[in-house]
Design an enzyme around this catalytic site. Structure first.
Site, PDB file in Angstrom:
ATOM      1  N   LYS A 285      72.644   9.091  -3.344  1.00 13.26           N
ATOM      2  CA  LYS A 285      72.962   7.818  -2.721  1.00 13.26           C
ATOM      3  C   LYS A 285      74.198   7.186  -3.371  1.00 13.26           C
ATOM      4  O   LYS A 285      74.536   7.503  -4.508  1.00 13.26           O
ATOM      5  CB  LYS A 285      71.780   6.846  -2.899  1.00 13.26           C
ATOM      6  CG  LYS A 285      70.508   7.231  -2.170  1.00 13.26           C
ATOM      7  CD  LYS A 285      69.406   6.231  -2.493  1.00 13.26           C
ATOM      8  CE  LYS A 285      68.115   6.593  -1.775  1.00 13.26           C
ATOM      9  NZ  LYS A 285      68.203   6.383  -0.322  1.00 13.26           N
ATOM     10  N   ARG A 359      59.650  11.812   4.330  1.00  9.79           N
ATOM     11  CA  ARG A 359      58.915  12.536   5.371  1.00  9.79           C
ATOM     12  C   ARG A 359      58.392  13.870   4.841  1.00  9.79           C
ATOM     13  O   ARG A 359      57.353  14.360   5.291  1.00  9.79           O
ATOM     14  CB  ARG A 359      59.826  12.743   6.585  1.00  9.79           C
ATOM     15  CG  ARG A 359      61.028  13.634   6.352  1.00  9.79           C
ATOM     16  CD  ARG A 359      62.161  13.406   7.334  1.00  9.79           C
ATOM     17  NE  ARG A 359      62.833  12.132   7.100  1.00  9.79           N
ATOM     18  CZ  ARG A 359      63.857  11.681   7.824  1.00  9.79           C
ATOM     19  NH1 ARG A 359      64.329  12.406   8.821  1.00  9.79           N
ATOM     20  NH2 ARG A 359      64.416  10.527   7.549  1.00  9.79           N
TER      21      ARG A 359
END
Length: 503
Positions: A285, A359
């Site tokens: 990130k 996920r």
């Protein structure tokens, strides 16, 4: 902070501050306008005891009773309380449980810095329904939470509220039960907020497991923590792939509640994403704002907080929480973009982006929940930035494969003042998850990112009724509100508890 119900007349209430709810009313012309605006009846009574003070404030415009607006009278005559606080509730036809919750919180956050130790909130029969009593208590306890656990200022606890009193016209067993429910709910939500507020160096996956284990022992829940070797034996390659870059080992936390008397064979699974810190892995990130990625386990914390309340409020349905806890780091052993992993249910996944890790851990936890006999699945996760683009910081995105079940979840959310919005999950979105090298890819491209993330998870629910809650935009409060501190919100805790209690 302690809480109790007091049914004495308002002039006998001994508190540092007595809070009087006042509705906003369209004012007729003339000097009588203010008096006619005083509703509910408690406001009229307090106004009379204080020599028409609230009426005067309304007439002069110093106070208009708009939502969360307040005005304070010190050393009022005619009552024992040291302060009278008129608190606006806005228009009566728009006042909900959530509005009263916010108002009670705003009152506490207004008075706490002023050294007020005891606060009494006056509720007459117009506002004394049990769910409103619960909401008022919740508001006070939620407002009392501060995210400053690691500040060393010795004076920070000098100004603390010791007691919150709900003043009612008459005693009621239902009101007593509501007060207890409100305190349990709010303390459980604050338990969640405290977990989310912990920095990554203090709350690793194993520490989170220890916190869950201690809470389970305290509340009578059963607790099991699966370690890396057990997960490997079960074939949880998707979850373990995310964890392999970190020196901190993963854990799958399982908390179970069995009702004294189940009314059906339904078994509700609450699954929460538990990434205790998310760097993004190899797909790292940007540095700006990365410090906030300690909150990437807010979904896991929410299901733990919900279980804390469920254990005490005892719904008539079996509920089990599953929290896959990992740290997503770019270590030398971290999974790479292009790696292919095999999930617990046997499907293979091409990992195109290691920052789409939530996920990957949720699907193995969901498969495990199904193997444990769960019949209905709800997951909560700070899953995508795309949901923030779509819904901002107001609504949780709710996805489902079963419209009736989603309606049930959204109804529970509405009853608790937690805003959720139904999102699409059409089959066309699955096209974006195609991979030439595995059964599916873990991302679906730029467009519809929150939907394709949910569509990915749907591939693993095995047609069980399932609702996915993307809480990325609502799990963190960027700026302090009049009724809530900056930091973790604890969103979804009350919804989960309501869902179980009203099954």
């Amino acid at each position: 902070m302690q809480t109790r119900i007091d049914t004495r007349p308002l002039e006998q209430i001994d508190a540092d501050a007595l809070v009087i709810p006042v509705f906003e009313r369209p004012a007729p012309e003339g000097l009588a306008a203010a008096g006619e605006a005083l509703a509910p009846a408690s406001a009229r009574a307090a106004n009379e005891k204080a020599g028409g003070w609230i009426e005067e404030c309304l007439r002069t415009g110093e106070f208009s009773a708009k939502a969360l607006e307040s005005v304070t009278l010190h050393r009022p005559s005619g009552v024992r309380a040291r302060r009278l606080v008129a608190l606006g509730l806005g228009k009566p036809d728009k006042c909900t449980n959530a509005d009263l919750r916010k108002a009670a919180g705003a009152a506490l956050r207004l008075l706490k810095p002023k050294g007020v130790r005891s606060i009494a909130l006056l509720l007459d029969p117009e506002l004394a329904a049990p769910d409103l009593v619960s909401a008022a208590v919740e508001g006070a306890f939620l407002a009392d939470f501060e995210p400053d656990a690691y500040k060393t200022d010795p004076k920070k606890n000098e100004k603390a509220v010791d007691e919150f009193i709900v003043v009612l016209a008459e005693p009621s067993t239902k009101a007593d039960e509501a007060l207890r429910r409100g305190q349990i709910l709010a303390e459980s939500q604050n338990f969640t907020r405290a977990l989310v507020n912990e920095p990554g160096n203090r709350l690793t996956p194993l520490v989170l497991a220890d916190r869950a284990r201690a809470m389970a022992e305290e509340t009578g829940l059963s607790c099991e923590v699966l370690d890396r070797e057990q997960m490997k034996q079960l074939g949880m390659g998707s979850l373990l792939g995310v964890a392999q870059g970190s020196a901190n080992p993963p854990a799958l936390i399982v908390l179970s509640y069995k009702p004294p008397r189940a009314l059906s064979n339904d078994h509700l699974a609450l699954v929460g994403k538990g990434v205790t810190f998310d760097t993004g892995g190899i797909s790292i990130k940007p540095s700006e704002g990365m410090e906030k990625m300690k909150y990437d386990m807010a979904g896991g914390a929410a299901v733990l907080g919900a279980m804390r309340a469920i254990a005490q409020l005892k719904p008539s349905i079996s509920v089990t929480a599953f929290v896959p806890a990992v740290e997503n780091m770019p270590g030398s052993a971290a999974q790479r973009p292009g790696d292919i992993v095999t999930s617990m249910n046997g499907k293979t996944i091409e990992v195109l982006n290691t920052d789409a890790e939530g996920r990957l851990i949720l699907i193995d936890a969901i498969t495990y929940a199904i193997r444990q006999g769960c019949t209905h699945l709800v997951d909560a996760a700070t899953l995508t930035g795309a949901i923030v683009v779509a819904l901002g910081n107001v609504h949780v995105g709710a996805f489902t494969n079963d419209e009736d079940f989603r309606a049930k979840v959204i109804a529970a959310a509405k009853a608790e003042g937690e805003k959720m919005w139904a999102m699409p999950l059409d089959d066309e979105y699955k096209e974006q998850l195609k991979s030439a090298f595995a059964d599916l890819a873990n991302i679906g491209g730029r467009w519809g990112g929150a939907v394709t993330a949910a569509k990915f998870i749907e591939e693993f629910v095995e047609e069980k009724p399932w609702v996915h809650l993307d809480i990325a935009g609502t799990a963190w409060v960027e700026e302090a509100k009049p009724f809530l501190s900056k930091g973790p919100s604890g969103v979804a805790v009350r919804t989960f508890v309501n869902l179980a209690l009203n099954w």
